[in-house]
Enzyme design. Structure first.
Site, mmCIF file in Angstrom:
data_model
loop_
_atom_site.group_PDB
_atom_site.id
_atom_site.type_symbol
_atom_site.label_atom_id
_atom_site.label_comp_id
_atom_site.label_asym_id
_atom_site.label_seq_id
_atom_site.Cartn_x
_atom_site.Cartn_y
_atom_site.Cartn_z
ATOM 1 N N GLY A 146 -4.378 -79.870 78.859
ATOM 2 C CA GLY A 146 -3.494 -80.705 78.563
ATOM 3 C C GLY A 146 -2.731 -81.747 78.698
ATOM 4 O O GLY A 146 -1.732 -82.467 78.262
ATOM 5 N N HIS A 177 -5.855 -66.484 79.957
ATOM 6 C CA HIS A 177 -5.885 -67.636 79.775
ATOM 7 C C HIS A 177 -4.682 -68.221 80.409
ATOM 8 O O HIS A 177 -3.524 -67.101 80.257
ATOM 9 C CB HIS A 177 -5.494 -68.060 78.532
ATOM 10 C CG HIS A 177 -5.997 -69.456 78.273
ATOM 11 N ND1 HIS A 177 -4.494 -70.596 78.196
ATOM 12 C CD2 HIS A 177 -6.874 -70.297 78.061
ATOM 13 C CE1 HIS A 177 -4.292 -71.846 79.041
ATOM 14 N NE2 HIS A 177 -6.208 -71.898 78.404
ATOM 15 N N GLU A 227 -9.467 -72.939 84.993
ATOM 16 C CA GLU A 227 -9.259 -74.097 84.661
ATOM 17 C C GLU A 227 -7.758 -73.966 85.620
ATOM 18 O O GLU A 227 -6.707 -73.606 85.208
ATOM 19 C CB GLU A 227 -8.429 -73.414 82.769
ATOM 20 C CG GLU A 227 -9.578 -73.212 82.304
ATOM 21 C CD GLU A 227 -9.272 -72.926 80.627
ATOM 22 O OE1 GLU A 227 -9.896 -73.975 79.361
ATOM 23 O OE2 GLU A 227 -8.044 -72.723 80.409
ATOM 24 N N ASN A 243 -11.143 -73.801 72.546
ATOM 25 C CA ASN A 243 -9.586 -72.879 72.092
ATOM 26 C C ASN A 243 -9.267 -74.255 71.442
ATOM 27 O O ASN A 243 -9.129 -75.095 72.046
ATOM 28 C CB ASN A 243 -9.731 -72.944 74.039
ATOM 29 C CG ASN A 243 -8.434 -71.684 73.499
ATOM 30 O OD1 ASN A 243 -8.063 -71.248 72.444
ATOM 31 N ND2 ASN A 243 -8.067 -71.835 74.766
ATOM 32 N N SER A 264 -8.333 -80.470 80.537
ATOM 33 C CA SER A 264 -8.760 -82.237 79.800
ATOM 34 C C SER A 264 -9.926 -82.454 79.796
ATOM 35 O O SER A 264 -10.061 -83.805 80.076
ATOM 36 C CB SER A 264 -7.816 -82.827 80.648
ATOM 37 O OG SER A 264 -6.353 -82.403 80.829
ATOM 38 N N LYS A 271 -6.805 -72.642 70.227
ATOM 39 C CA LYS A 271 -4.795 -72.328 70.542
ATOM 40 C C LYS A 271 -4.316 -71.926 69.172
ATOM 41 O O LYS A 271 -4.532 -71.572 68.713
ATOM 42 C CB LYS A 271 -4.449 -73.290 72.402
ATOM 43 C CG LYS A 271 -5.172 -73.757 72.494
ATOM 44 C CD LYS A 271 -4.534 -73.915 73.665
ATOM 45 C CE LYS A 271 -5.500 -74.511 75.214
ATOM 46 N NZ LYS A 271 -4.899 -75.001 76.097
ATOM 47 N N GLU A 326 -1.795 -69.862 80.104
ATOM 48 C CA GLU A 326 -0.412 -69.508 78.944
ATOM 49 C C GLU A 326 -0.860 -68.225 78.494
ATOM 50 O O GLU A 326 0.725 -67.690 77.782
ATOM 51 C CB GLU A 326 -1.342 -70.590 77.102
ATOM 52 C CG GLU A 326 -1.403 -72.308 77.915
ATOM 53 C CD GLU A 326 -2.000 -72.761 76.922
ATOM 54 O OE1 GLU A 326 -2.773 -72.305 75.886
ATOM 55 O OE2 GLU A 326 -2.713 -74.141 77.191
HETATM 56 P P1 13P Z 1 -7.068 -78.883 77.393
HETATM 57 O O1 13P Z 1 -8.836 -79.438 76.844
HETATM 58 O O2 13P Z 1 -6.160 -78.978 76.127
HETATM 59 O O3 13P Z 1 -6.356 -79.707 78.433
HETATM 60 O O4 13P Z 1 -7.479 -77.240 77.848
HETATM 61 C C1 13P Z 1 -7.850 -76.707 79.009
HETATM 62 C C2 13P Z 1 -7.386 -75.967 77.389
HETATM 63 O O5 13P Z 1 -6.467 -74.712 78.032
HETATM 64 C C3 13P Z 1 -8.179 -73.978 77.144
HETATM 65 O O6 13P Z 1 -8.598 -73.156 78.027
#
Ligand code: 13P
Length: 249
Positions: free
Chosen positions: A169, A93, A163, A10, A208, A12, A95
Protein backbone atom coordinates in the site's frame (compact mmCIF):
# COMPACT_ATOMS: atom_id res chain seq x y z
CA UNK A 1 7.30 -28.71 -14.47
CA UNK A 2 5.88 -25.43 -15.69
CA UNK A 3 3.99 -23.56 -13.02
CA UNK A 4 0.85 -21.72 -14.16
CA UNK A 5 0.81 -18.03 -13.38
CA UNK A 6 -1.52 -17.13 -10.51
CA UNK A 7 -2.94 -13.66 -9.89
CA UNK A 8 -5.03 -13.15 -6.76
CA UNK A 9 -6.89 -10.03 -5.68
CA UNK A 10 -7.08 -9.40 -1.93
CA UNK A 11 -9.92 -6.95 -1.44
CA UNK A 12 -9.11 -6.58 2.28
CA UNK A 13 -11.91 -4.69 4.09
CA UNK A 14 -13.37 -3.25 0.91
CA UNK A 15 -16.55 -4.12 -0.94
CA UNK A 16 -20.30 -3.94 -0.53
CA UNK A 17 -22.90 -5.87 -2.47
CA UNK A 18 -22.79 -3.36 -5.33
CA UNK A 19 -19.14 -4.26 -5.95
CA UNK A 20 -20.09 -7.77 -7.05
CA UNK A 21 -20.40 -6.13 -10.48
CA UNK A 22 -16.66 -5.41 -10.37
CA UNK A 23 -15.97 -9.07 -9.64
CA UNK A 24 -18.18 -10.11 -12.55
CA UNK A 25 -16.26 -7.77 -14.85
CA UNK A 26 -12.92 -9.07 -13.58
CA UNK A 27 -13.75 -12.75 -13.98
CA UNK A 28 -15.40 -12.20 -17.38
CA UNK A 29 -12.34 -10.45 -18.77
CA UNK A 30 -9.95 -12.89 -17.08
CA UNK A 31 -11.56 -15.52 -19.28
CA UNK A 32 -9.58 -14.01 -22.15
CA UNK A 33 -6.43 -15.29 -20.43
CA UNK A 34 -7.04 -18.99 -19.87
CA UNK A 35 -3.38 -19.61 -19.13
CA UNK A 36 -3.57 -17.61 -15.90
CA UNK A 37 -5.31 -18.70 -12.70
CA UNK A 38 -7.25 -15.73 -11.32
CA UNK A 39 -8.87 -15.55 -7.90
CA UNK A 40 -10.50 -12.90 -5.73
CA UNK A 41 -10.60 -12.80 -1.93
CA UNK A 42 -13.38 -10.43 -0.90
CA UNK A 43 -14.58 -9.83 2.67
CA UNK A 44 -16.37 -12.84 4.16
CA UNK A 45 -19.72 -11.12 3.65
CA UNK A 46 -19.36 -11.16 -0.14
CA UNK A 47 -18.07 -14.70 -0.71
CA UNK A 48 -21.46 -16.34 -1.16
CA UNK A 49 -22.79 -13.58 -3.40
CA UNK A 50 -19.65 -13.57 -5.53
CA UNK A 51 -19.74 -17.34 -6.03
CA UNK A 52 -23.43 -17.12 -6.93
CA UNK A 53 -22.81 -14.29 -9.38
CA UNK A 54 -19.82 -15.98 -11.07
CA UNK A 55 -20.30 -19.75 -10.86
CA UNK A 56 -17.04 -21.63 -11.00
CA UNK A 57 -14.93 -18.60 -10.14
CA UNK A 58 -12.08 -19.03 -7.67
CA UNK A 59 -13.20 -17.04 -4.63
CA UNK A 60 -11.44 -17.12 -1.27
CA UNK A 61 -11.37 -15.90 2.29
CA UNK A 62 -8.72 -13.62 3.76
CA UNK A 63 -8.32 -15.55 7.03
CA UNK A 64 -9.77 -18.49 8.91
CA UNK A 65 -9.84 -19.73 12.49
CA UNK A 66 -7.77 -22.75 13.51
CA UNK A 67 -10.83 -24.56 14.86
CA UNK A 68 -13.59 -25.94 12.68
CA UNK A 69 -16.36 -24.60 14.96
CA UNK A 70 -16.85 -23.36 18.48
CA UNK A 71 -17.27 -20.42 20.80
CA UNK A 72 -15.09 -17.91 18.95
CA UNK A 73 -17.21 -14.80 18.52
CA UNK A 74 -16.54 -13.00 15.26
CA UNK A 75 -14.35 -15.70 13.74
CA UNK A 76 -14.94 -17.75 10.61
CA UNK A 77 -13.87 -21.39 10.27
CA UNK A 78 -12.31 -22.90 7.17
CA UNK A 79 -15.19 -25.37 6.63
CA UNK A 80 -17.54 -22.36 6.67
CA UNK A 81 -15.55 -20.76 3.88
CA UNK A 82 -15.75 -23.96 1.87
CA UNK A 83 -19.47 -24.20 2.60
CA UNK A 84 -19.94 -20.65 1.30
CA UNK A 85 -18.29 -21.68 -1.98
CA UNK A 86 -14.74 -20.54 -1.36
CA UNK A 87 -11.92 -22.61 -2.83
CA UNK A 88 -8.97 -20.84 -1.22
CA UNK A 89 -7.95 -18.90 1.86
CA UNK A 90 -5.17 -16.41 2.60
CA UNK A 91 -3.40 -17.00 5.92
CA UNK A 92 -0.62 -15.10 7.67
CA UNK A 93 -1.12 -11.75 5.96
CA UNK A 94 1.07 -9.14 7.67
CA UNK A 95 -2.03 -7.10 8.48
CA UNK A 96 -3.06 -10.05 10.66
CA UNK A 97 0.40 -11.07 11.87
CA UNK A 98 1.05 -7.49 13.00
CA UNK A 99 -2.46 -6.17 13.63
CA UNK A 100 -3.84 -9.26 15.37
CA UNK A 101 -0.63 -10.64 16.88
CA UNK A 102 -0.63 -13.88 14.89
CA UNK A 103 2.49 -15.99 15.43
CA UNK A 104 4.10 -18.41 12.99
CA UNK A 105 2.49 -21.24 14.96
CA UNK A 106 -0.93 -19.59 14.58
CA UNK A 107 -0.38 -19.19 10.85
CA UNK A 108 0.69 -22.80 10.49
CA UNK A 109 -2.43 -23.96 12.36
CA UNK A 110 -4.59 -21.81 10.12
CA UNK A 111 -2.91 -23.22 7.02
CA UNK A 112 -3.53 -26.74 8.31
CA UNK A 113 -7.17 -25.85 8.99
CA UNK A 114 -7.61 -24.51 5.48
CA UNK A 115 -6.02 -27.57 3.89
CA UNK A 116 -8.12 -29.90 6.06
CA UNK A 117 -11.26 -28.12 4.83
CA UNK A 118 -10.26 -28.79 1.24
CA UNK A 119 -9.20 -25.23 0.49
CA UNK A 120 -6.07 -24.09 -1.29
CA UNK A 121 -3.93 -21.98 1.02
CA UNK A 122 -2.02 -18.79 0.23
CA UNK A 123 0.48 -18.39 3.06
CA UNK A 124 1.99 -14.91 3.42
CA UNK A 125 5.44 -13.96 4.66
CA UNK A 126 7.40 -10.71 4.56
CA UNK A 127 9.77 -8.48 6.46
CA UNK A 128 9.32 -5.04 8.03
CA UNK A 129 11.29 -2.10 6.67
CA UNK A 130 13.85 -2.06 9.49
CA UNK A 131 14.69 -5.70 8.85
CA UNK A 132 15.15 -5.04 5.14
CA UNK A 133 17.39 -2.07 5.87
CA UNK A 134 19.51 -4.06 8.32
CA UNK A 135 20.14 -6.76 5.72
CA UNK A 136 18.14 -9.43 7.55
CA UNK A 137 15.21 -9.82 5.17
CA UNK A 138 16.02 -13.28 3.85
CA UNK A 139 16.75 -14.72 7.31
CA UNK A 140 13.53 -13.19 8.63
CA UNK A 141 11.39 -14.64 5.85
CA UNK A 142 13.03 -18.07 5.96
CA UNK A 143 12.30 -18.21 9.69
CA UNK A 144 8.65 -17.44 8.92
CA UNK A 145 8.67 -20.20 6.29
CA UNK A 146 10.20 -22.67 8.75
CA UNK A 147 7.66 -21.80 11.42
CA UNK A 148 4.47 -21.42 9.44
CA UNK A 149 4.53 -23.88 6.53
CA UNK A 150 2.82 -27.16 7.50
CA UNK A 151 4.62 -30.49 7.18
CA UNK A 152 2.00 -32.06 4.95
CA UNK A 153 0.23 -30.61 1.94
CA UNK A 154 -0.34 -31.21 -1.73
CA UNK A 155 2.05 -28.91 -3.57
CA UNK A 156 -0.69 -27.64 -5.86
CA UNK A 157 -2.75 -26.55 -2.85
CA UNK A 158 -0.22 -24.41 -1.04
CA UNK A 159 1.26 -21.21 -2.44
CA UNK A 160 3.58 -18.79 -0.66
CA UNK A 161 3.10 -15.04 -1.04
CA UNK A 162 6.16 -12.90 -0.33
CA UNK A 163 4.86 -9.50 0.71
CA UNK A 164 7.45 -7.12 2.15
CA UNK A 165 5.48 -5.13 4.71
CA UNK A 166 7.03 -1.85 3.67
CA UNK A 167 5.83 -2.35 0.10
CA UNK A 168 2.17 -2.93 0.97
CA UNK A 169 0.00 0.00 0.00
CA UNK A 170 2.97 2.36 -0.19
CA UNK A 171 3.85 2.46 -3.86
CA UNK A 172 7.32 1.21 -2.93
CA UNK A 173 8.56 -2.05 -4.44
CA UNK A 174 11.79 -3.99 -3.99
CA UNK A 175 14.17 -4.18 -6.90
CA UNK A 176 13.59 -7.05 -9.29
CA UNK A 177 16.90 -8.44 -8.12
CA UNK A 178 15.79 -8.38 -4.48
CA UNK A 179 12.51 -10.10 -5.36
CA UNK A 180 14.34 -12.79 -7.34
CA UNK A 181 16.85 -13.30 -4.50
CA UNK A 182 14.07 -13.68 -1.93
CA UNK A 183 12.00 -16.03 -4.07
CA UNK A 184 15.07 -18.10 -4.86
CA UNK A 185 15.87 -18.35 -1.16
CA UNK A 186 12.29 -19.40 -0.38
CA UNK A 187 12.35 -22.01 -3.14
CA UNK A 188 15.67 -23.31 -1.83
CA UNK A 189 14.37 -23.61 1.72
CA UNK A 190 11.25 -25.40 0.52
CA UNK A 191 13.35 -27.78 -1.60
CA UNK A 192 15.59 -28.58 1.37
CA UNK A 193 12.53 -29.50 3.44
CA UNK A 194 10.14 -30.96 0.87
CA UNK A 195 12.29 -32.09 -2.04
CA UNK A 196 10.74 -32.18 -5.49
CA UNK A 197 7.39 -30.82 -4.28
CA UNK A 198 9.01 -27.41 -3.92
CA UNK A 199 9.28 -27.18 -7.71
CA UNK A 200 5.49 -27.40 -8.00
CA UNK A 201 4.70 -24.77 -5.39
CA UNK A 202 3.81 -21.33 -6.63
CA UNK A 203 5.55 -18.32 -5.12
CA UNK A 204 3.67 -15.05 -5.47
CA UNK A 205 4.94 -11.52 -4.98
CA UNK A 206 2.71 -8.92 -3.29
CA UNK A 207 3.15 -5.26 -2.41
CA UNK A 208 2.17 -2.29 -4.61
CA UNK A 209 1.78 -4.42 -7.74
CA UNK A 210 0.07 -2.44 -10.51
CA UNK A 211 -0.38 -2.45 -14.26
CA UNK A 212 2.86 -0.57 -14.77
CA UNK A 213 5.21 -2.74 -12.72
CA UNK A 214 3.54 -6.16 -13.03
CA UNK A 215 5.40 -7.35 -16.13
CA UNK A 216 8.79 -6.68 -14.58
CA UNK A 217 7.94 -8.18 -11.18
CA UNK A 218 6.23 -11.24 -12.63
CA UNK A 219 9.23 -11.91 -14.82
CA UNK A 220 11.62 -12.05 -11.85
CA UNK A 221 13.15 -15.43 -11.10
CA UNK A 222 10.92 -17.83 -9.18
CA UNK A 223 7.93 -15.44 -9.27
CA UNK A 224 4.82 -17.37 -10.30
CA UNK A 225 2.21 -14.71 -9.77
CA UNK A 226 1.01 -11.78 -7.72
CA UNK A 227 -1.11 -11.09 -4.65
CA UNK A 228 -2.65 -7.71 -5.34
CA UNK A 229 -4.40 -5.37 -2.93
CA UNK A 230 -5.45 -1.90 -4.02
CA UNK A 231 -5.15 -2.58 -7.75
CA UNK A 232 -7.50 -5.57 -7.53
CA UNK A 233 -10.64 -3.62 -6.69
CA UNK A 234 -11.60 -2.73 -10.25
CA UNK A 235 -11.31 -4.50 -13.57
CA UNK A 236 -9.59 -1.46 -15.05
CA UNK A 237 -6.66 -1.74 -12.66
CA UNK A 238 -6.56 -5.50 -12.14
CA UNK A 239 -6.79 -6.76 -15.71
CA UNK A 240 -3.52 -5.24 -16.93
CA UNK A 241 -1.82 -7.31 -14.21
CA UNK A 242 -3.58 -10.46 -15.41
CA UNK A 243 -2.63 -9.60 -18.99
CA UNK A 244 1.00 -9.12 -17.95
CA UNK A 245 0.98 -12.56 -16.36
CA UNK A 246 -0.59 -14.05 -19.48
CA UNK A 247 2.06 -12.50 -21.70
CA UNK A 248 4.74 -14.25 -19.66
CA UNK A 249 2.93 -17.56 -19.92
P1 13P B 1 -1.25 -3.54 -2.20
O1 13P B 1 -1.26 -4.18 -3.56
O2 13P B 1 -2.39 -2.59 -1.99
O3 13P B 1 0.10 -2.96 -1.88
O4 13P B 1 -1.50 -4.71 -1.13
C1 13P B 1 -0.76 -5.87 -1.22
C2 13P B 1 -1.33 -6.85 -0.29
O5 13P B 1 -1.26 -6.71 0.91
C3 13P B 1 -2.04 -8.01 -0.88
O6 13P B 1 -2.32 -8.97 0.06
Amino acid sequence: MARRKYVIGNWKMNGLSATIADAQAIFAAAGDHPGVDVALCPPFTLIGAMVAAVPGAAVGGQDCHIASSGAFTGSVAAPMLADAGASLVIVGHSERREGCGESDADVRAKAEAGLAAGLSVILCVGEPRAVRESGGAIDHVLAQIAGSVPDEFAADRLAIAYEPIWAIGTGLVPTVGDVAAMHGAIRGALAARFGAAAEEMRLLYGGSVNGDNAAELLDAGDVDGALVGGASLTAGKFLPIVAAAAALG
